[in-house]
Scaffold this active site. Structure first.
Site, short mmCIF file in Angstrom:
data_model
loop_
_atom_site.label_atom_id
_atom_site.label_comp_id
_atom_site.label_asym_id
_atom_site.label_seq_id
_atom_site.Cartn_x
_atom_site.Cartn_y
_atom_site.Cartn_z
N SER A 1 32.74 32.88 18.13
CA SER A 1 34.13 33.18 17.84
C SER A 1 34.75 32.04 17.05
O SER A 1 34.67 30.88 17.44
CB SER A 1 34.91 33.40 19.14
OG SER A 1 36.26 33.68 18.88
N GLU B 1 40.85 36.55 14.91
CA GLU B 1 39.49 36.11 15.23
C GLU B 1 38.47 36.61 14.21
O GLU B 1 38.45 37.78 13.86
CB GLU B 1 39.11 36.60 16.62
CG GLU B 1 37.71 36.20 17.05
CD GLU B 1 37.38 36.65 18.46
OE1 GLU B 1 36.34 36.23 18.98
OE2 GLU B 1 38.17 37.44 19.02
N ARG C 1 36.64 26.17 14.63
CA ARG C 1 36.30 26.41 16.04
C ARG C 1 36.48 25.10 16.79
O ARG C 1 36.00 24.05 16.35
CB ARG C 1 34.87 26.91 16.19
CG ARG C 1 34.42 27.16 17.63
CD ARG C 1 33.03 27.82 17.63
NE ARG C 1 32.47 27.93 18.96
CZ ARG C 1 32.73 28.90 19.83
NH1 ARG C 1 33.59 29.85 19.50
NH2 ARG C 1 32.16 28.93 21.01
#
Length: 591
Positions: free
Chosen positions: A501, A538, A471
């Site tokens: 996410s 994702e 991330r």
């Protein structure tokens, strides 16, 4: 914007109430005229309810224009009618209002003479007097008031539209927003909306660019043309930081205002590489299209050499975001170009999170729907290809979150400021609310149910054997100094209150890269076919995911280059690795 799609002047830009286009796209069946249409929303951020109502519209009966054949993006305008031939540019011409209706002068009475002479508007005095003539639609439906202002000294003319909701619109105040004969500036064919103001002092300002010869081969059939008539919508600025009751254009041709939002229409002045965020300021001159063409509706040439290549949404919150111009979303337009006719073949969206996480492009233009079954009950396509799949409400909630609900939901979960009106509209449209004016308790309960459905939809997806995800965060901002301290303290346990996410595929470049280790039994799930942005692979984690900081490798340290080489970085990594200031090694805690 001037509509250049082959329609008569009676179908010029329609005035619509200020509102944001709904997310996604709307494909309609053929109407009574036999024309098919589709609407694509532009990446417009909400702003206290007053934002530009713009979208890309397609009609199968349309001609060529700045968005390719059939497509248009119309702003409000007033024009001279061409239904009886080329305008004469005198009192014999008919005007068409924003809704395409013929305008007629209102009656002159003793109490309300028409026209009148004005030297001021409210508290604003003018350096010259104006002759002001009131008009109204021949067939009344919108109940607005129109005034045609003509300067008694220089002959400059413009229109004021007083809407029934109290909003004042100014059209064609400067030459930049007037479509006129280059050889006779007083022969104005169209007046384009240039500024709007609400009773609360909220403004929208529209900027236009005039056609020129940049990047055009001026030899051959292009030699000797005067191509300066055409106007292209360039910027739409709104969200003035300080309310102002009067129109800015009364006193300045270029308002020096602190705008919070800018929608930019780019005609090739900036790069269109999906991996490289374009700058706010234009870097180059605009590009020339392969199929230039001209219109002669108004008795002079209107030459078009440009295609809109992308639409960009910028926010201007330097104190909060750490930079003057922050790109939050873009719509990339791809064309099938040739010297005969240009067609829009794809529209791709890129969203940029507030923490710097960039979402991958997605193709917005979908394949056509299947043909209807033939009378005999057989279809020309295999039915299984178009079978309708029943989805649970939880998966539908997760799918909508992935497409456009993520920003509102995550801001709500983190306790940040969020667009409450947009949140209510989402809950109402997805049947979590039964009224658009819920009580605080009803709204809170509906949000709780909606978030729980998203989490349940996520948990229903299959587990994966991934052991590392990435991330990218943008933490080097003054407003995030406390957050940066939390993330750079070894042993700290970070609890992300929102959905988190990540990607097992690539680390999107930013000043901070989170290298997150996973243990068996973690609750992260690959969205797969449920994802709206399928290109980014994702992995989403539910709210309140706990992460323990195990080590930090700062840029310049002995181990930085070694660890950086082990990361799978995004495709633009070679150009952007110098932006990485630290790699934070973390571990997701399952309990």
């Amino acid at each position: 914007m001037l509509i250049l799609n082959g329609f008569s002047s009676a179908t010029l830009a329609l005035i619509t109430p200020p509102s944001l286009p709904k997310g996604g796209k709307a494909l309609s069946q053929s109407g009574p005229d036999g024309l098919a249409s589709i609407t694509l929303p532009l990446p417009i951020s909400a702003e206290r309810g007053f934002a530009p109502a713009l979208a890309l519209h397609y009609s199968s009966g349309g001609g060529n224009g700045p968005f390719g054949v059939g497509w248009s993006c119309a702003t409000m305008s007033i024009a001279r009618s061409t239904s009886h031939g080329v305008p004469q540019y005198n009192d014999s011409d008919e005007f068409l209002g924003p809704d395409g209706e013929v305008l007629v002068q209102t009656l002159s009475t003793g109490d309300a003479p028409n026209p009148v002479t004005c030297f001021a508007y409210g508290d604003v005095s003018f350096p010259q007097s104006y002759t002001v003539t009131r008009y109204q639609p021949r067939t009344e439906s919108s109940f607005y008031r129109l005034e045609y202002w003509v300067g008694n000294s220089n002959g400059d003319d413009f229109w004021l539209l007083h809407d029934s909701n109290g909003i004042l619109h100014l059209l064609g105040k400067t030459a930049a927003a007037r479509l006129s004969d280059p050889q006779a500036a007083s022969h104005t064919a169209q007046w384009l909306v240039e500024e709007s103001v609400t009773p609360a002092g909220e403004h929208i300002y529209y900027s236009y660019l005039a056609e020129n010869g940049d990047n055009v081969d001026l030899n051959g059939n292009e030699a000797g043309r005067d191509r300066s008539a055409m106007r292209y919508l360039s910027k739409v600025q709104y969200g003035n930081a300080t309310p102002a009751a009067d129109l800015y254009l009364w006193t300045s041709a270029t308002p020096a205002v602190q705008w919070l939002f800018t929608l930019v229409f780019d005609y090739g002045e900036r790069g269109v590489d999906p991996q490289v965020p374009p700058a706010f300021t234009a870097q180059n001159s605009w590009l020339a299209r392969q199929d230039p063409f001209s219109l002669y509706n108004y008795g002079f040439e209107i030459r078009l050499h440009r295609l809109c290549r992308q639409v960009l949404m910028f926010h201007h919150f330097p104190d909060e975001l750490g930079e003057a111009d922050t790109l939050v979303s873009r719509l990339l337009l791809e064309y099938d170009e040739n010297p005969i006719l240009t067609q829009l073949c794809a529209a791709r969206t890129l969203a940029y999170e507030g923490d710097g996480y960039r979402r991958a492009p997605v193709n917005n233009i979908m394949p056509p729907p299947p043909p209807p079954p033939m009378m005999g009950g057989n279809s020309s396509r295999p039915k299984s290809k178009w079978a309708i799949v029943e989805e649970s409400k939880q998966i539908q909630a997760l799918r909508y979150y992935s497409a456009q609900g993520y920003s509102v939901i995550n801001k709500y979960l983190r306790g940040d400021d969020y667009p409450e009106t947009q949140a209510k509209e989402t809950l109402l449209s997805r049947d979590y609310l039964s009224t658009n004016e819920p009580s605080d308790e009803e709204f809170k309960n509906a949000m709780s149910v909606y978030i729980n459905d998203i989490a349940e939809g996520l948990s229903s997806l299959p587990e994966t054997d991934h052991r590392v995800v990435y991330r990218g965060l943008k933490l080097d901002k003054p407003a995030l100094s406390d957050v940066l301290k939390e993330y750079t303290t070894i042993g700290n346990i970070i609890i992300d209150k929102a959905f988190m996410s990540t990607s097992p595929d690539k680390a999107w470049i930013n000043d901070t890269i989170l290298n997150i280790y996973l243990e068996k039994g973690h609750k992260g799930r690959i969205l797969g076919d449920v994802a709206h942005f399928k290109g980014e692979a994702e992995m989403l984690f539910p709210p309140n995911t706990k992460l323990k900081i195990e080590s930090i490798v700062n840029c310049g340290s002995q181990d930085f280059a070694s660890q950086l080489s082990k990361l799978r970085l995004s495709d633009d990594a070679t150009a952007d690795t110098n932006r990485i200031k630290r790699i934070i090694n973390m571990r997701v805690l399952n309990s």
